[in-house]
Design an enzyme around this catalytic site. Structure first.
Site, PDB file in Angstrom:
ATOM      1  N   LEU A 220       0.862  -1.173   0.000  1.00 20.87           N
ATOM      2  CA  LEU A 220       0.000   0.000   0.000  1.00 20.87           C
ATOM      3  C   LEU A 220       0.903   1.228   0.000  1.00 20.87           C
ATOM      4  O   LEU A 220       1.973   1.215   0.613  1.00 20.87           O
ATOM      5  CB  LEU A 220      -0.899   0.034   1.245  1.00 20.87           C
ATOM      6  CG  LEU A 220      -1.948  -1.075   1.399  1.00 20.87           C
ATOM      7  CD1 LEU A 220      -2.684  -0.911   2.728  1.00 20.87           C
ATOM      8  CD2 LEU A 220      -2.929  -1.071   0.239  1.00 20.87           C
ATOM      9  N   ASP A 221       0.467   2.285  -0.670  1.00 18.88           N
ATOM     10  CA  ASP A 221       1.232   3.524  -0.628  1.00 18.88           C
ATOM     11  C   ASP A 221       1.378   4.007   0.814  1.00 18.88           C
ATOM     12  O   ASP A 221       0.530   3.699   1.666  1.00 18.88           O
ATOM     13  CB  ASP A 221       0.536   4.612  -1.449  1.00 18.88           C
ATOM     14  CG  ASP A 221       0.494   4.301  -2.930  1.00 18.88           C
ATOM     15  OD1 ASP A 221       1.334   3.508  -3.382  1.00 18.88           O
ATOM     16  OD2 ASP A 221      -0.398   4.845  -3.618  1.00 18.88           O
ATOM     17  N   LYS A 222       2.407   4.787   1.067  1.00 17.27           N
ATOM     18  CA  LYS A 222       2.675   5.297   2.414  1.00 17.27           C
ATOM     19  C   LYS A 222       1.441   5.907   3.050  1.00 17.27           C
ATOM     20  O   LYS A 222       1.116   5.628   4.209  1.00 17.27           O
ATOM     21  CB  LYS A 222       3.803   6.331   2.355  1.00 17.27           C
ATOM     22  CG  LYS A 222       4.066   7.029   3.681  1.00 17.27           C
ATOM     23  CD  LYS A 222       5.121   8.115   3.532  1.00 17.27           C
ATOM     24  CE  LYS A 222       5.309   8.879   4.830  1.00 17.27           C
ATOM     25  NZ  LYS A 222       6.305   9.972   4.704  1.00 17.27           N
TER      26      LYS A 222
ATOM     27  N   ARG B 189      -5.501   5.822  -7.794  1.00 17.44           N
ATOM     28  CA  ARG B 189      -5.255   7.263  -7.840  1.00 17.44           C
ATOM     29  C   ARG B 189      -5.168   7.756  -9.290  1.00 17.44           C
ATOM     30  O   ARG B 189      -5.712   8.811  -9.640  1.00 17.44           O
ATOM     31  CB  ARG B 189      -3.966   7.586  -7.084  1.00 17.44           C
ATOM     32  CG  ARG B 189      -4.041   7.214  -5.613  1.00 17.44           C
ATOM     33  CD  ARG B 189      -2.673   7.143  -4.948  1.00 17.44           C
ATOM     34  NE  ARG B 189      -2.019   8.456  -4.925  1.00 17.44           N
ATOM     35  CZ  ARG B 189      -0.756   8.628  -4.542  1.00 17.44           C
ATOM     36  NH1 ARG B 189      -0.017   7.571  -4.191  1.00 17.44           N
ATOM     37  NH2 ARG B 189      -0.230   9.829  -4.531  1.00 17.44           N
TER      38      ARG B 189
END
Length: 325
Positions: free
Chosen positions: A152-154, A257
């Site tokens: 997962l992205d930060k 996104r």
């Protein structure tokens, strides 16, 4: 030959190695020769050593080497000073609290909070989920990436599955590739939703040629990329924003996104794809709320859900959007 000592300039423990150039490397570039003689390090690391003044030729003449393209000669001897780099120090256990939702002998399901980086990388060589996994389970050091099979992205919160054994890891990687791991997200996006409530987006994603930090929808006939497929369902909509359920069918970098920005609904708080707009949250409003798959060893169906974190709940309330049932 190697020797370990302490650098008197900064107290850092360093290693000194001496290398001899064999006949088959005669005429090679220096950076390539060093990379071949130091197989545990990359060519870019060899170039870094040269740029930092850590490479000297000691025979037949003594001289400091800095030019990566210099040609080596058979029989030459080089001395290298190897200082620990952030990358070489990254894979160490750290006492980082991890929220374990489920665990057995083969795998764990975790809740990753926003702000926690999953894997060490430039700018975040420590304090990552991987460092926490190494502290939580010493056996994780035996697994590639400590058992991490997806990321997962930060600044994305939510559920992740992590392997605890090699057989579970290999099986989970194959299941993800074959789209047998079901992942659902909740996202808050800018602008009122328009059109049909369920939208299927199939659009290839590749590196944005105008900004290498971003990904973008690309035409595969002109630019490199990979096919990407996401299903979006609007759950609630108001004048300024909408709440959307997102189902990943592929797992490209920044996929949700990028796809949402592409059709006019960039995520609230997403500075990379939405710019400086804000509606009261300090990160992209994206949460991995549901994860389901068959256990890779037993075949048992597993499903997990993670409630929305407080910052997204407050965002929904402030925007007048209904929370999902």
């Amino acid at each position: 030959m190697l020797d370990e000592h302490v650098d008197p300039m900064d107290g850092t423990e360093v290693e000194t190695r001496e290398l001899s150039i064999p006949s088959e490397m005669h005429g090679e570039r220096l950076d390539r020769a060093l990379a071949l003689l130091l197989p545990e390090f990359s060519r870019s690391f060899s170039q870094q050593l040269l740029s930092e003044g850590c490479v000297s030729c000691v025979m037949p003449t003594s001289r400091l080497m800095s030019k990566a393209s210099a040609k080596v000669r058979m029989g030459e001897r080089y001395q290298l000073i190897l200082k620990p780099t952030p990358q070489s120090q990254a894979f160490k256990p750290e006492n980082i609290p991890l929220h374990v939702i489920y665990e057995d002998a083969e795998l764990r399901v975790l809740f990753k909070p926003a702000g926690l980086v999953v894997h060490p990388a430039p700018g975040n060589w420590s304090g990552t989920l991987l460092n926490g996994l190494l502290a939580l389970d010493p056996q994780a050091v035996m697994l590639p990436r400590a058992g991490i099979v997806h990321r997962l992205d930060k600044d994305t919160s939510g559920l992740m599955v992590v392997a605890r054994t090699r057989r579970a890891m290999d099986a989970l990687v194959a299941m993800i590739a074959e789209r047998h791991v079901h992942r659902e997200y909740l996202a808050v996006a800018y602008r009122k939703w328009s059109g049909v409530l369920v939208r299927d987006v199939v659009a290839a994603i590749g590196r944005d040629y105008r900004n290498r930090l971003r990904m973008a929808v690309v035409d595969l006939e002109r630019l490199p990329g990979k096919e990407a497929h996401t299903t979006f369902e609007c759950l609630s909509s108001q004048e300024d924003a909408c709440l959307v359920k997102c189902i990943l069918h592929t797992g490209r970098t920044h996929q949700i996104r990028v796809h949402m920005a592409h059709f006019g609904h960039p995520l609230v708080g997403d500075s990379l794809y939405a710019g400086p707009m804000t509606l009261g949250i300090g990160r992209q409003a994206l949460h991995a709320f549901r994860l389901s798959f068959d256990h890779p060893i037993t075949g048992e169906p597993l499903q997990f859900e993670a409630p929305l974190p407080e910052d997204i709940v407050q965002l929904l309330d402030g925007l007048g959007l209904k929370q999902p049932a």
